[in-house]
Design an enzyme around this catalytic site. Structure first.
Site, short mmCIF file in Angstrom:
data_model
loop_
_atom_site.label_atom_id
_atom_site.label_comp_id
_atom_site.label_asym_id
_atom_site.label_seq_id
_atom_site.Cartn_x
_atom_site.Cartn_y
_atom_site.Cartn_z
N CYS A 152 -1.17 -47.46 -8.05
CA CYS A 152 -2.14 -48.50 -7.80
C CYS A 152 -3.43 -47.78 -7.22
O CYS A 152 -3.39 -47.06 -6.19
CB CYS A 152 -1.71 -49.42 -6.88
SG CYS A 152 -0.22 -50.29 -7.43
N THR B 2 6.93 -14.35 1.91
CA THR B 2 8.27 -14.55 2.96
C THR B 2 8.92 -15.84 2.61
O THR B 2 8.44 -17.02 2.41
CB THR B 2 7.58 -14.26 4.26
OG1 THR B 2 6.55 -13.22 4.52
CG2 THR B 2 8.88 -14.38 5.26
N GLN C 164 16.53 -34.63 -10.46
CA GLN C 164 17.23 -35.81 -10.16
C GLN C 164 18.79 -35.54 -10.32
O GLN C 164 19.50 -36.65 -10.10
CB GLN C 164 16.83 -36.84 -10.90
CG GLN C 164 15.38 -37.18 -10.68
CD GLN C 164 15.32 -37.96 -9.24
OE1 GLN C 164 16.21 -38.51 -8.83
NE2 GLN C 164 14.11 -37.87 -8.93
N GLY D 226 14.87 -29.67 -3.10
CA GLY D 226 15.87 -29.95 -1.73
C GLY D 226 15.79 -31.30 -1.32
O GLY D 226 16.79 -31.96 -1.04
C1 LIG Z 1 10.58 -35.10 -7.27
C2 LIG Z 1 10.60 -34.52 -8.45
C3 LIG Z 1 9.85 -33.33 -8.93
C4 LIG Z 1 9.02 -32.42 -7.81
O1 LIG Z 1 9.85 -31.97 -6.93
P1 LIG Z 1 9.12 -31.50 -5.50
O2 LIG Z 1 10.06 -30.65 -4.79
O3 LIG Z 1 8.44 -32.63 -4.79
O4 LIG Z 1 7.82 -30.77 -5.94
C5 LIG Z 1 9.92 -32.70 -10.38
N1 LIG Z 1 10.79 -33.37 -11.24
C6 LIG Z 1 11.19 -34.46 -10.87
C7 LIG Z 1 12.03 -35.08 -11.89
C8 LIG Z 1 11.38 -35.20 -9.52
O5 LIG Z 1 11.97 -36.24 -9.33
#
Ligand SMILES: *Cc1c(COP(=O)(O)O)cnc(C)c1O
Length: 375
Positions: free
Chosen positions: A321, A235, A177, A198
């Site tokens: 939910c 890959t 984040q 990403g």
């Molecule tokens: C979204 C998120 C993930 C997971 O990442 P993905 O690329 O969706 O597997 C892990 N940690 C946090 C804090 C996230 O917000």
């Protein structure tokens, strides 16, 4: 649709798609191939790796491309726990991690590891003292997230890192984040392992990275080819890697301006709610400006989210939910214990594309819907 769920995922920027397209259509070579098509794909990966490493103040050789934040978290945690098993089997994390971390540790408990889950105070910020108290002779790995995805609070990662480095304990942080939104310097933070993704920064889904400090050993979790310096077989996702680097480049170029804009959106929303007279509280202290978690006493979360959706507002709740019953958010439960707010809180997460006019509409919709419960 007014989209305020950027902590869940973000729309891909057209510039990112444009950067990726050649690697989907024309330059499709396998980076392990010796011919020109392969070499051109290899060069694209090398360039992206250098660019991203620079942003993290890391060496290019310290980055492993993965399929996303979840795989990075899993590789860091299982890889480090397994590699240090002879040294000790005590691991530390917190109660409000993303499930990609939490469920990995729960699995390690089943495999015989001893895991301490640090409590999280109301502020949503774990203290260094709590970590210091939990550390033991046989502690080998600590994983504490950088920015929380539900409440946006930021942890004092540099202080944790410095303490753990002195003790020789490996330190992983889930920075999904924070990556792109704030400058990250892995040296200043003293982290050994760091995860990023990403699709949280307007890049493609299915691409992420794990920073692994030089000298840190991870037990491999995939077996196959010798890609990523024999650390992650398979890959490479060339278009994804190119897209990730492009998305990060855009984030950096627009960062200051975008952060100011988002702070303004946040402030306008809170001002409107205050003016409206609805009862609410902000969960946790301010951290990432783009994440706002609000407790509205007496709302029922399911009809609440449906009423907002009918007004074309996409927000979310940490509560899952399932068939008529609402599971309280594990993040808010960690911070507040058993409290109505674990079922009556809403996450609003801003991002690229959000405009002031949309926030005015959101404020009006929130006000109307909350009043229908609170009056
Ligand atoms: C979204 C998120 C993930 C997971 O990442 P993905 O690329 O969706 O597997 C892990 N940690 C946090 C804090 C996230 O917000």
């Amino acid at each position: 649709m007014n989209y305020f769920d950027h902590s869940a995922t973000t729309p891909m920027r057209p510039e990112v798609l444009e950067a990726m397209t050649p690697y989907l259509l024309e330059q499709y070579g396998n980076p392990s191939s010796v011919h020109a098509a392969g070499r051109s794909a290899r060069a694209a990966i090398d360039k992206a790796r250098r660019q991203i490493a620079q942003e993290l103040n890391a060496k290019p050789t310290e980055l492993i491309f993965t399929s996303g934040g979840t795989e990075s978290d899993n590789y860091a945690i299982f890889g480090a726990a397994e590699a240090t098993r002879e040294k000790g089997r005590h691991l530390i994390t917190t109660r409000f991690e993303h499930h990609a971390v939490l469920h990995a540790f729960e699995e390690l408990e089943k495999q015989g590891y001893d895991v301490t889950y640090l409590d999280v105070p109301n502020t949503g910020v774990v203290s260094l003292a709590a970590l210091q108290e939990a550390v033991r002779e046989d502690t080998t790995l600590v994983s504490i997230m950088f920015g929380n995805n539900e409440v946006g609070t930021i942890q004092p990662i540099a202080a944790f890192g410095q303490f753990l480095r002195e003790r020789g304990i490996l330190f992983h942080t889930d920075a999904v984040q924070v990556f792109g939104k704030q400058a990250i310097d892995v040296e200043a933070l003293h982290v050994d392992l760091l995860s990023a993704s990403g699709h949280k920064i307007n890049g493609p889904k299915g691409i992420g990275l794990l920073y692994v400090r030089t000298g840190v050993k991870l037990a491999p979790q995939t077996f196959g080819g010798e890609q990523e310096r024999k650390r992650r077989a398979g890959t490479e996702n060339v278009p994804g890697i190119v897209g990730l680097a492009k998305a990060l480049e855009l984030m950096i170029a627009e960062r200051d301006q975008q952060q100011d804009h988002i702070k303004q959106l946040r402030s306008v929303l809170l001002t409107r709610l205050n003016e409206s007279g609805v009862t609410y509280e902000v969960n946790g202290v301010e951290g990432l400006p783009n994440v706002l978690n609000l407790y509205f006493p007496r709302i029922e979360i399911e009809p609440f989210l449906i009423m907002l959706d009918m007004r074309q507002m996409a927000v979310s709740s940490g509560s899952a939910c399932t068939a008529g019953s609402v599971e309280p958010s594990h993040v808010l439960s960690a911070m507040y214990g058993e409290d109505e707010r674990t079922r009556a809180s809403v996450r609003i997460s801003f991002g690229h594309g959000n405009e002031l006019a949309q926030v005015e509409l959101l404020a009006q919709a929130l006000q109307d819907v909350v009043k229908s419960f609170q009056n």
